[in-house]
Design a protein around this motif. Structure first.
Motif, mmCIF file in Angstrom:
data_model
loop_
_atom_site.group_PDB
_atom_site.id
_atom_site.type_symbol
_atom_site.label_atom_id
_atom_site.label_comp_id
_atom_site.label_asym_id
_atom_site.label_seq_id
_atom_site.Cartn_x
_atom_site.Cartn_y
_atom_site.Cartn_z
ATOM 1 N N LYS A 13 0.718 -1.179 -0.007
ATOM 2 C CA LYS A 13 -0.164 0.040 -0.092
ATOM 3 C C LYS A 13 0.977 1.266 0.054
ATOM 4 O O LYS A 13 1.934 1.374 0.968
ATOM 5 C CB LYS A 13 -0.901 0.082 1.187
ATOM 6 N N LYS A 68 1.276 5.406 -0.194
ATOM 7 C CA LYS A 68 0.713 6.639 0.033
ATOM 8 C C LYS A 68 1.105 7.671 -0.987
ATOM 9 O O LYS A 68 2.045 7.568 -1.604
ATOM 10 C CB LYS A 68 0.910 7.252 1.561
ATOM 11 N N ARG A 71 -0.337 11.644 -3.137
ATOM 12 C CA ARG A 71 -1.330 12.713 -2.877
ATOM 13 C C ARG A 71 -2.585 12.751 -3.653
ATOM 14 O O ARG A 71 -2.609 12.117 -5.009
ATOM 15 C CB ARG A 71 -0.262 14.137 -3.508
ATOM 16 N N GLU A 107 4.851 7.455 -2.444
ATOM 17 C CA GLU A 107 6.155 7.400 -1.538
ATOM 18 C C GLU A 107 7.232 6.662 -2.032
ATOM 19 O O GLU A 107 8.348 6.719 -1.828
ATOM 20 C CB GLU A 107 5.759 6.919 -0.168
ATOM 21 N N TYR A 116 -4.041 6.947 -1.607
ATOM 22 C CA TYR A 116 -3.183 5.743 -1.923
ATOM 23 C C TYR A 116 -3.596 4.953 -2.817
ATOM 24 O O TYR A 116 -4.752 4.705 -3.715
ATOM 25 C CB TYR A 116 -3.187 4.899 -0.637
ATOM 26 N N GLU A 176 -3.106 0.542 -3.689
ATOM 27 C CA GLU A 176 -3.027 -0.904 -3.145
ATOM 28 C C GLU A 176 -2.727 -1.845 -4.290
ATOM 29 O O GLU A 176 -3.600 -1.790 -5.209
ATOM 30 C CB GLU A 176 -4.147 -1.084 -2.180
#
Length: 144
Positions: free
Chosen positions: A5, A7, A9, A110, A131, A133
């Protein structure tokens, strides 16, 4: 498989799942994508001849005319739009197009999507939560 997962924006809210379609080439929705079919028609583009319909489209950023936002809206109206979009960094043309077309969009993950995702991976893009996934791996992606 270890759950992944990432993260990012939030650019356009909403949630969608689909198979990843990766491009390291920027996309101009005006002139590069047929708004009726969702097929990439720009001859020298990495995705030339492929359909973006229902895919989670991963590309670095948009390029070209502001009319590209409206072309994204036409894609949505024609049922030929991607299910969701992931960018390295979204610029205003793609941001506006995704928002008015209600296509979930996240950027600035990230980890680089090019390091984590492969064509055919099944992912969920949660634009509201910001996010991405990974739900399943393509046959060619044995990482994790």
């Amino acid at each position: 498989m270890v759950p992944i997962k990432l993260k990012g924006r939030t650019i356009a809210r909403g949630c969608a799942e689909g198979e990843v379609l990766l491009s390291k080439d920027p996309i101009s929705f005006l002139g590069s994508v047929d708004p009726k079919t969702g097929i990439v028609v720009e001859e020298k583009h990495a995705l030339a001849g492929k359909s973006i319909r229902g895919k989670v489209l991963v590309f670095p950023h948009g390029k070209g005319s502001t009319v590209g936002s409206y072309v994204m809206y036409q894609l949505k109206k024609n049922g030929a739009a991607p299910a969701a979009i992931i960018n390295l960094e979204t610029e205003p043309i793609v941001a506006v197009g995704a928002i008015i077309s209600e296509i979930p969009l996240v950027d600035m993950l990230e980890k680089s999507p090019y390091e984590v995702l492969k064509d055919g991976d099944l992912v969920r893009v949660d634009g509201s939560g910001g996010y991405v996934e990974v739900l399943g791996r393509s046959a060619g992606n044995t990482e994790n």
